[in-house]
Design a protein around this motif. Structure first.
Motif, PDB file in Angstrom:
ATOM      1  N   ILE A  29       0.839  -1.203   0.000  1.00  0.00           N
ATOM      2  CA  ILE A  29       0.000   0.000   0.000  1.00  0.00           C
ATOM      3  C   ILE A  29       0.874   1.254   0.000  1.00  0.00           C
ATOM      4  O   ILE A  29       0.635   2.203  -0.763  1.00  0.00           O
ATOM      5  N   VAL A  30       1.920   1.258   0.845  1.00  0.00           N
ATOM      6  CA  VAL A  30       2.835   2.393   0.885  1.00  0.00           C
ATOM      7  C   VAL A  30       3.516   2.570  -0.470  1.00  0.00           C
ATOM      8  O   VAL A  30       3.669   3.694  -0.959  1.00  0.00           O
ATOM      9  N   ASN A  31       3.917   1.469  -1.072  1.00  0.00           N
ATOM     10  CA  ASN A  31       4.573   1.528  -2.381  1.00  0.00           C
ATOM     11  C   ASN A  31       3.645   2.128  -3.440  1.00  0.00           C
ATOM     12  O   ASN A  31       4.058   2.973  -4.222  1.00  0.00           O
ATOM     13  N   ILE A  32       2.403   1.702  -3.448  1.00  0.00           N
ATOM     14  CA  ILE A  32       1.439   2.213  -4.436  1.00  0.00           C
ATOM     15  C   ILE A  32       1.185   3.709  -4.232  1.00  0.00           C
ATOM     16  O   ILE A  32       1.099   4.468  -5.200  1.00  0.00           O
ATOM     17  N   ILE A  33       1.098   4.123  -2.977  1.00  0.00           N
ATOM     18  CA  ILE A  33       0.800   5.531  -2.686  1.00  0.00           C
ATOM     19  C   ILE A  33       2.009   6.430  -2.959  1.00  0.00           C
ATOM     20  O   ILE A  33       1.884   7.481  -3.587  1.00  0.00           O
ATOM     21  N   CYS A  34       3.177   6.011  -2.496  1.00  0.00           N
ATOM     22  CA  CYS A  34       4.357   6.894  -2.551  1.00  0.00           C
ATOM     23  C   CYS A  34       5.126   6.825  -3.866  1.00  0.00           C
ATOM     24  O   CYS A  34       5.531   7.859  -4.397  1.00  0.00           O
ATOM     25  N   THR A  35       5.375   5.626  -4.362  1.00  0.00           N
ATOM     26  CA  THR A  35       6.176   5.481  -5.589  1.00  0.00           C
ATOM     27  C   THR A  35       5.540   4.453  -6.510  1.00  0.00           C
ATOM     28  O   THR A  35       6.053   3.337  -6.667  1.00  0.00           O
ATOM     29  N   PRO A  36       4.443   4.814  -7.134  1.00  0.00           N
ATOM     30  CA  PRO A  36       3.754   3.845  -7.992  1.00  0.00           C
ATOM     31  C   PRO A  36       4.528   3.488  -9.263  1.00  0.00           C
ATOM     32  O   PRO A  36       4.257   2.465  -9.882  1.00  0.00           O
TER      33      PRO A  36
END
Length: 91
Positions: free
Chosen positions: A36-43
Motif C-alpha cells: 500500500i505504501v509503495n502504491i501511494i508513494c512510488t507507484p
C-alpha cells in the motif's frame, strides 16, 4: 519416562509450527502494508517486490525446516549417525 520424552518432543514440534505460522502472518501483514505504501508513494517503481522476494525466501526455508526436513533429521537419524561415527572410531 518414554511418555514424558514423547510429550516434550511433541511440544517442541508444536512450538516450531506456531513460530512458523507467526512468521508467515507477519510476512503477509507487513508485505500488504508495504504494498500500500509503495502504491501511494512510488507507484512508478515496485520496490516492494524485493521485500516480497527475499523475505519470501526466508519463509520458504522456515517451511522446509518445520514441515519437510524436520522429519528427516529426528532422533533416530541422530542415533544412526552416532553409531556410524562410533564404528569408524573403532576401526
Amino acid at each position: 519416562m518414554q511418555e514424558d520424552y514423547l510429550y516434550k518432543k511433541a511440544q517442541e514440534r508444536v512450538d516450531e509450527k506456531i513460530k512458523f505460522y507467526r512468521h508467515l502472518f507477519s510476512y503477509v501483514v507487513v508485505v500488504a502494508l508495504l504494498f500500500i505504501v509503495n502504491i501511494i508513494c512510488t507507484p512508478e517503481y515496485f520496490w516492494v517486490l524485493w521485500v516480497i522476494f527475499f523475505w519470501g525466501i526466508g519463509i520458504i526455508f522456515d517451511f522446509l525446516k518445520v514441515f519437510v526436513i524436520y522429519e528427516k533429521f529426528d532422533d533416530k537419524y541422530k542415533d544412526k549417525m552416532i553409531e556410524k561415527e562410533l564404528f569408524k572410531m573403532k576401526y
